[in-house]
Design a protein around this motif. Structure first.
Motif, short mmCIF file in Angstrom:
data_model
loop_
_atom_site.label_atom_id
_atom_site.label_comp_id
_atom_site.label_asym_id
_atom_site.label_seq_id
_atom_site.Cartn_x
_atom_site.Cartn_y
_atom_site.Cartn_z
N ASN A 1 43.13 40.36 37.81
CA ASN A 1 42.75 41.55 37.06
C ASN A 1 41.26 41.80 37.29
N SER A 2 40.93 42.93 37.93
CA SER A 2 39.54 43.20 38.32
C SER A 2 38.59 43.26 37.12
N HIS A 3 39.12 43.57 35.93
CA HIS A 3 38.25 43.68 34.76
C HIS A 3 37.74 42.32 34.28
N PHE A 4 38.37 41.24 34.73
CA PHE A 4 37.92 39.91 34.32
C PHE A 4 37.03 39.25 35.38
N ILE A 5 36.82 39.90 36.50
CA ILE A 5 36.02 39.30 37.58
C ILE A 5 34.54 39.35 37.21
N GLN A 6 33.92 38.17 37.15
CA GLN A 6 32.48 38.10 36.88
C GLN A 6 31.67 38.08 38.17
N SER A 7 32.20 37.43 39.19
CA SER A 7 31.54 37.40 40.50
C SER A 7 32.54 36.89 41.53
N GLU B 1 39.32 42.71 52.65
CA GLU B 1 40.12 43.70 51.93
C GLU B 1 39.87 43.60 50.43
N PHE B 2 39.77 42.37 49.91
CA PHE B 2 39.51 42.15 48.49
C PHE B 2 38.18 42.82 48.10
N ALA B 3 37.13 42.54 48.86
CA ALA B 3 35.81 43.08 48.55
C ALA B 3 35.80 44.61 48.63
N ALA B 4 36.50 45.16 49.61
CA ALA B 4 36.55 46.62 49.77
C ALA B 4 37.25 47.27 48.58
N LYS B 5 38.34 46.68 48.13
CA LYS B 5 39.08 47.24 46.99
C LYS B 5 38.27 47.12 45.71
N TRP B 6 37.56 46.01 45.56
CA TRP B 6 36.72 45.83 44.37
C TRP B 6 35.62 46.89 44.34
N GLN B 7 34.97 47.11 45.49
CA GLN B 7 33.90 48.11 45.55
C GLN B 7 34.43 49.52 45.28
N LYS B 8 35.61 49.82 45.82
CA LYS B 8 36.19 51.14 45.62
C LYS B 8 36.54 51.36 44.16
N ARG B 9 37.06 50.32 43.52
CA ARG B 9 37.49 50.46 42.13
C ARG B 9 36.30 50.73 41.22
N PHE B 10 35.19 50.03 41.46
CA PHE B 10 34.04 50.18 40.56
C PHE B 10 32.95 51.07 41.15
#
Length: 243
Positions: free
Chosen positions: A200-206, A228-237
């Motif tokens: 869940n991206s909302h719980f990711i601290q780093s 892919e993980f980093a790209a999706k995280w950046q896109k989401r936030f």
């Protein structure tokens, strides 16, 4: 399906209000399925209701004077474990109106109110229920099906032919593959960090190339999944960082 809980340790005082609420949900003109799509559970043991609370209710009616006048504690604790559930106060007096604003109750019914007043409050509460877009998933544990808010799920892990849902309130298991839910949970803000996990991206601290930090827990991230993980995280936030 709309699930309603009515909590009062003196149900005899609430008999008229209970009947008015049941009459409201049984009436097809209010657009809730003529009662067929609504279930009401009644609770007189407030501590039992709280200690065995299940995340299945869309709307809760509660008397702030329950538990020998210590209803504040019950309601405060309820708000801690389920901050989004919709509350309506039912009381003999209006002395708890200010407290209702504090805990974001959407309505206040006096036990002496007539049917028109109760219907007005019900219409307002149900509009809030129907506009409440929080997502749930039905999960089982110890033979009981629980309606778990997706916002409480930290991550999902595949183990053989079972998915383990790690939540803020314990683990739940379900027989299915990660592929079956991957698209659904990606739309809800989950990101795949390796072949067998979605977080869940909302719980990711780093996160870095070695893992994803959720605070006390670090989940492994595979080398092939990192970009892919980093790209999706950046896109989401909507954050641009060098990865």
């Amino acid at each position: 399906m709309i699930r309603i809980a009515y909590v009062d340790d003196n149900m005899s005082e609430s008999e008229n209000i209970k009947n008015m609420i049941k009459h409201f949900v049984d009436s097809p003109k209010f657009g809730v399925g003529g009662g067929k799509n609504t279930l009401i559970d009644f609770f007189t043991d407030t501590m039992d209701f709280l200690s065995n609370y299940k995340y299945c209710y869309d709307l809760i009616f509660i008397d702030p004077q329950v538990n020998s006048g210590n209803g504040y504690r019950i309601i405060d604790e309820l708000r801690k474990i389920d901050p989004d559930v919709i509350l309506v106060f039912v009381s003999k007096t209006d002395e708890f109106a200010l407290y209702g604003y504090i805990v974001d109750a959407v309505g206040y019914i006096l036990k002496s109110d007539n049917e028109a007043a109760v219907n007005s409050c019900m219409e307002r509460a149900l509009r809030k229920v129907l506009s409440n877009n929080r997502a749930f998933i039905n999960l089982g544990r110890d033979g009981v099906v629980v309606k778990v808010p997706v916002s409480n799920i930290l991550y999902i892990e595949k183990f053989e032919h079972t998915l383990i849902y790690y939540t803020e309130f314990g683990e739940f298991k379900k027989k299915m593959s990660l592929k079956d839910v991957e698209e659904q949970f990606e739309e809800l803000g989950f990101i795949k960090c390796n072949r067998g996990m979605m977080v869940n991206s909302h719980f990711i601290q780093s996160f870095n190339r070695r893992g994803v930090c959720l605070g006390k827990e670090i989940l492994p991230i595979s080398r092939g999944q990192y970009e892919e993980f980093a790209a999706k995280w950046q896109k989401r936030f909507e954050i641009q960082v060098q990865i």
